[in-house]
Design an enzyme around this catalytic site. Structure first.
Site, PDB file in Angstrom:
ATOM      1  N   GLY A  68       0.815  -1.220   0.000  1.00 11.93           N
ATOM      2  CA  GLY A  68       0.000   0.000   0.000  1.00 11.93           C
ATOM      3  C   GLY A  68       0.839   1.256   0.000  1.00 11.93           C
ATOM      4  O   GLY A  68       0.708   2.111   0.871  1.00 11.93           O
ATOM      5  N   SER A 106       1.178   3.441  -2.729  1.00  8.55           N
ATOM      6  CA  SER A 106       0.871   4.416  -3.782  1.00  8.55           C
ATOM      7  C   SER A 106       0.533   5.795  -3.223  1.00  8.55           C
ATOM      8  O   SER A 106       0.604   6.798  -3.940  1.00  8.55           O
ATOM      9  CB  SER A 106      -0.289   3.904  -4.638  1.00  8.55           C
ATOM     10  OG  SER A 106      -1.304   3.357  -3.828  1.00  8.55           O
ATOM     11  N   ASN A 126      -3.602  -7.273  -4.257  1.00  9.88           N
ATOM     12  CA  ASN A 126      -4.563  -7.013  -3.189  1.00  9.88           C
ATOM     13  C   ASN A 126      -4.099  -7.689  -1.894  1.00  9.88           C
ATOM     14  O   ASN A 126      -4.091  -8.917  -1.798  1.00  9.88           O
ATOM     15  CB  ASN A 126      -5.950  -7.532  -3.605  1.00  9.88           C
ATOM     16  CG  ASN A 126      -7.023  -7.092  -2.638  1.00  9.88           C
ATOM     17  OD1 ASN A 126      -6.756  -6.823  -1.477  1.00  9.88           O
ATOM     18  ND2 ASN A 126      -8.247  -7.013  -3.131  1.00  9.88           N
ATOM     19  N   ASN A 166       1.829  -2.172   5.486  1.00 10.38           N
ATOM     20  CA  ASN A 166       1.222  -0.842   5.677  1.00 10.38           C
ATOM     21  C   ASN A 166      -0.188  -0.713   5.117  1.00 10.38           C
ATOM     22  O   ASN A 166      -0.972   0.096   5.607  1.00 10.38           O
ATOM     23  CB  ASN A 166       2.142   0.199   5.014  1.00 10.38           C
ATOM     24  CG  ASN A 166       1.483   1.555   4.901  1.00 10.38           C
ATOM     25  OD1 ASN A 166       1.393   2.290   5.882  1.00 10.38           O
ATOM     26  ND2 ASN A 166       0.974   1.884   3.711  1.00 10.38           N
ATOM     27  N   SER A 194      -2.060   1.246  15.062  1.00  8.94           N
ATOM     28  CA  SER A 194      -2.636   2.590  15.238  1.00  8.94           C
ATOM     29  C   SER A 194      -2.867   2.819  16.715  1.00  8.94           C
ATOM     30  O   SER A 194      -3.089   1.862  17.479  1.00  8.94           O
ATOM     31  CB  SER A 194      -3.975   2.688  14.502  1.00  8.94           C
ATOM     32  OG  SER A 194      -4.680   3.841  14.917  1.00  8.94           O
ATOM     33  N   TYR A 218     -11.962  -1.180  12.789  1.00  6.41           N
ATOM     34  CA  TYR A 218     -10.596  -0.670  12.594  1.00  6.41           C
ATOM     35  C   TYR A 218      -9.757  -0.932  13.851  1.00  6.41           C
ATOM     36  O   TYR A 218      -8.620  -1.430  13.768  1.00  6.41           O
ATOM     37  CB  TYR A 218     -10.667   0.827  12.282  1.00  6.41           C
ATOM     38  CG  TYR A 218      -9.354   1.470  11.930  1.00  6.41           C
ATOM     39  CD1 TYR A 218      -8.802   1.326  10.652  1.00  6.41           C
ATOM     40  CD2 TYR A 218      -8.646   2.233  12.862  1.00  6.41           C
ATOM     41  CE1 TYR A 218      -7.590   1.934  10.322  1.00  6.41           C
ATOM     42  CE2 TYR A 218      -7.441   2.839  12.546  1.00  6.41           C
ATOM     43  CZ  TYR A 218      -6.922   2.686  11.270  1.00  6.41           C
ATOM     44  OH  TYR A 218      -5.721   3.277  10.952  1.00  6.41           O
ATOM     45  N   ALA A 230     -10.249  -3.185  16.160  1.00  7.38           N
ATOM     46  CA  ALA A 230     -10.019  -4.630  16.322  1.00  7.38           C
ATOM     47  C   ALA A 230      -8.891  -5.090  15.401  1.00  7.38           C
ATOM     48  O   ALA A 230      -8.030  -5.882  15.802  1.00  7.38           O
ATOM     49  CB  ALA A 230     -11.303  -5.402  16.025  1.00  7.38           C
ATOM     50  N   LYS A 244      -6.410  -3.300  14.236  1.00 10.91           N
ATOM     51  CA  LYS A 244      -5.122  -2.734  14.658  1.00 10.91           C
ATOM     52  C   LYS A 244      -4.638  -3.335  15.982  1.00 10.91           C
ATOM     53  O   LYS A 244      -3.438  -3.440  16.226  1.00 10.91           O
ATOM     54  CB  LYS A 244      -5.224  -1.206  14.741  1.00 10.91           C
ATOM     55  CG  LYS A 244      -5.502  -0.532  13.389  1.00 10.91           C
ATOM     56  CD  LYS A 244      -4.408  -0.832  12.377  1.00 10.91           C
ATOM     57  CE  LYS A 244      -4.626  -0.153  11.043  1.00 10.91           C
ATOM     58  NZ  LYS A 244      -3.569  -0.475  10.065  1.00 10.91           N
ATOM     59  N   ILE A 253      -2.302  11.257  11.495  1.00 12.35           N
ATOM     60  CA  ILE A 253      -1.323  11.661  10.475  1.00 12.35           C
ATOM     61  C   ILE A 253      -2.098  12.208   9.282  1.00 12.35           C
ATOM     62  O   ILE A 253      -3.098  11.605   8.860  1.00 12.35           O
ATOM     63  CB  ILE A 253      -0.454  10.459  10.038  1.00 12.35           C
ATOM     64  CG1 ILE A 253       0.096   9.687  11.259  1.00 12.35           C
ATOM     65  CG2 ILE A 253       0.668  10.899   9.102  1.00 12.35           C
ATOM     66  CD1 ILE A 253       0.925  10.484  12.229  1.00 12.35           C
TER      67      ILE A 253
HETATM   68  P1  NAP Z   1      -4.184   6.121   2.692  1.00 14.16           P
HETATM   69  O1  NAP Z   1      -3.594   7.456   2.434  1.00 14.16           O
HETATM   70  O2  NAP Z   1      -5.648   5.923   2.578  1.00 14.16           O
HETATM   71  O3  NAP Z   1      -3.404   5.057   1.766  1.00 14.16           O
HETATM   72  C1  NAP Z   1      -3.743   3.698   1.846  1.00 14.16           C
HETATM   73  C2  NAP Z   1      -2.817   2.893   0.965  1.00 14.16           C
HETATM   74  O4  NAP Z   1      -3.144   1.512   1.122  1.00 14.16           O
HETATM   75  C3  NAP Z   1      -2.957   3.209  -0.517  1.00 14.16           C
HETATM   76  O5  NAP Z   1      -1.686   3.142  -1.126  1.00 14.16           O
HETATM   77  C4  NAP Z   1      -3.865   2.098  -1.019  1.00 14.16           C
HETATM   78  O6  NAP Z   1      -3.685   1.752  -2.394  1.00 14.16           O
HETATM   79  C5  NAP Z   1      -3.386   0.950  -0.162  1.00 14.16           C
HETATM   80  N1  NAP Z   1      -4.374  -0.134  -0.056  1.00 14.16           N
HETATM   81  C6  NAP Z   1      -5.632  -0.080   0.439  1.00 14.16           C
HETATM   82  N2  NAP Z   1      -6.213  -1.281   0.372  1.00 14.16           N
HETATM   83  C7  NAP Z   1      -5.306  -2.124  -0.188  1.00 14.16           C
HETATM   84  C8  NAP Z   1      -5.284  -3.507  -0.518  1.00 14.16           C
HETATM   85  N3  NAP Z   1      -6.345  -4.285  -0.290  1.00 14.16           N
HETATM   86  N4  NAP Z   1      -4.178  -4.024  -1.090  1.00 14.16           N
HETATM   87  C9  NAP Z   1      -3.087  -3.262  -1.316  1.00 14.16           C
HETATM   88  N5  NAP Z   1      -3.035  -1.958  -1.025  1.00 14.16           N
HETATM   89  C10 NAP Z   1      -4.125  -1.396  -0.457  1.00 14.16           C
HETATM   90  O7  NAP Z   1      -3.806   5.632   4.181  1.00 14.16           O
HETATM   91  P2  NAP Z   1      -2.666   6.102   5.183  1.00 14.16           P
HETATM   92  O8  NAP Z   1      -3.223   7.150   6.067  1.00 14.16           O
HETATM   93  O9  NAP Z   1      -1.398   6.358   4.461  1.00 14.16           O
HETATM   94  O10 NAP Z   1      -2.520   4.790   6.082  1.00 14.16           O
HETATM   95  C11 NAP Z   1      -1.506   3.822   5.878  1.00 14.16           C
HETATM   96  C12 NAP Z   1      -1.525   2.841   7.031  1.00 14.16           C
HETATM   97  O11 NAP Z   1      -1.320   3.555   8.257  1.00 14.16           O
HETATM   98  C13 NAP Z   1      -2.863   2.106   7.186  1.00 14.16           C
HETATM   99  O12 NAP Z   1      -2.641   0.787   7.636  1.00 14.16           O
HETATM  100  C14 NAP Z   1      -3.557   2.911   8.282  1.00 14.16           C
HETATM  101  O13 NAP Z   1      -4.527   2.159   8.962  1.00 14.16           O
HETATM  102  C15 NAP Z   1      -2.381   3.286   9.155  1.00 14.16           C
HETATM  103  N6  NAP Z   1      -2.608   4.449  10.019  1.00 14.16           N
HETATM  104  C16 NAP Z   1      -2.890   5.662   9.501  1.00 14.16           C
HETATM  105  C17 NAP Z   1      -3.107   6.739  10.362  1.00 14.16           C
HETATM  106  C18 NAP Z   1      -3.396   8.129   9.860  1.00 14.16           C
HETATM  107  O14 NAP Z   1      -3.678   9.004  10.685  1.00 14.16           O
HETATM  108  N7  NAP Z   1      -3.353   8.394   8.566  1.00 14.16           N
HETATM  109  C19 NAP Z   1      -3.036   6.551  11.743  1.00 14.16           C
HETATM  110  C20 NAP Z   1      -2.757   5.284  12.233  1.00 14.16           C
HETATM  111  C21 NAP Z   1      -2.526   4.232  11.371  1.00 14.16           C
HETATM  112  P3  NAP Z   1      -4.507   2.513  -3.601  1.00 14.16           P
HETATM  113  O15 NAP Z   1      -3.987   3.913  -3.590  1.00 14.16           O
HETATM  114  O16 NAP Z   1      -4.115   1.775  -4.822  1.00 14.16           O
HETATM  115  O17 NAP Z   1      -5.946   2.442  -3.214  1.00 14.16           O
END
Ligand code: NAP
Length: 249
Positions: A13, A15, A64, A91, A143, A156, A158, A160, A189
């Site tokens: 993930g 991108s 996926n 991730n 998280s 979510y 559960a 994490k 973030i």
């Molecule tokens: P994001 O901006 O929504 O990006 C999610 C990424 O995951 C994208 O690259 C997406 O790919 C990819 N993805 C989603 N479903 C997928 C699948 N089934 N197979 C492969 N790739 C998949 O999210 P983010 O905020 O960067 O979060 C990244 C990680 O950090 C997640 O695990 C999230 O739960 C965790 N996190 C985030 C925060 C926060 O505040 N942002 C806080 C705590 C934890 P596409 O672009 O191709 O859809």
């Protein structure tokens, strides 16, 4: 000083958001990068190009993370192409927030499969080359919500929290092979996932509880991942590093 020269890193993930920043940070430190995406084709191609500008090998896979077969194929191809896997960053993640009364079985399954089953799917593949090499660092994206819970985010939270139990178990299973497994627990973030933070008065309410008084940036999570990926953390395993501006205090 480059911390990851000659290392091969997998990032799921990547991108967008945190995954993209981690891929860029590991590449800046000399690691070759194999990363996945689900739907953001153009962004993945752009990232592959930018990664190569660091003078390392980089390749995107559309894969996926919630589907076991996809992950098996992905890691088999990575090992064939790059030779091994030294660093694995699980991730990929989504959120589908809803109060439990309204949370549908499909929403529950989507979140658990994408966030938690994915970590099993990929980790089960990468530990073979890591055990063989008697070296490896696995980093799972948990998280703060997996530690504290959050109303409206039961699925979510559960997923994490499950990642934390998985991380500690794998650290115990594979410590004797010098394969480390740690988790990062980010707070809020600024990414697509948290677009709501800057909508209306939401920001003010969230910020009041963060001792550092601001939301986190993706580079700050990437720096935590760099520490866990590199030998700077060679005696650290089974840990959950909170990178949340103190929100967990
Ligand atoms: P994001 O901006 O929504 O990006 C999610 C990424 O995951 C994208 O690259 C997406 O790919 C990819 N993805 C989603 N479903 C997928 C699948 N089934 N197979 C492969 N790739 C998949 O999210 P983010 O905020 O960067 O979060 C990244 C990680 O950090 C997640 O695990 C999230 O739960 C965790 N996190 C985030 C925060 C926060 O505040 N942002 C806080 C705590 C934890 P596409 O672009 O191709 O859809």
């Amino acid at each position: 000083m480059k911390l990851l020269e000659n290392k091969i890193a997998v990032v799921t993930g990547a991108s967008r958001g945190i995954g993209e920043a981690i891929a860029m940070k590991l590449a800046e430190h000399g690691a070759a990068i194999a990363f996945t995406y689900l739907s953001s084709e153009e962004k993945a191609q752009s990232l592959e190009k930018r990664l190569k500008e660091f003078g390392i090998e980089a390749r995107a896979w559309k894969s996926n993370a919630s589907i076991y077969q996809d992950c098996e194929t992905f890691i088999n191809e990575v090992v064939k192409h790059f030779g091994t896997v030294d660093i694995c960053v699980n991730n990929a993640g989504i959120s589908k927030d809803n109060l439990l009364l309204r949370l549908t079985p499909d929403q529950w399954d989507d979140v658990i499969n994408t966030n938690l089953k994915s970590v099993y799917n990929i980790t089960r593949q990468v530990i073979r080359p890591m055990m063989k090499a008697r070296n490896g660092s696995i980093i799972n994206m948990s998280s703060i919500v997996g530690i504290k819970g959050n109303a409206g985010q039961s699925s979510y939270a559960a997923s994490k929290a499950g990642i934390i139990g998985f991380t500690k178990s794998i650290a115990q299973e594979l410590g004797s092979r010098n394969v480390r497994c740690n988790a990062i627990a980010p707070g809020f973030i600024e990414t697509d996932m948290t677009h709501y933070l800057n909508e209306g008065d939401a920001a003010k309410a969230f910020l009041e509880n963060i001792p550092l008084g601001r939301f986190g940036q993706v580079e700050e999570i990437a720096n935590t991942a760099l520490y866990l990926a590199s030998d700077l953390s060679s005696y650290v395993t089974g840990q959950v590093i909170s990178a949340c501006g103190g929100l967990n205090i």
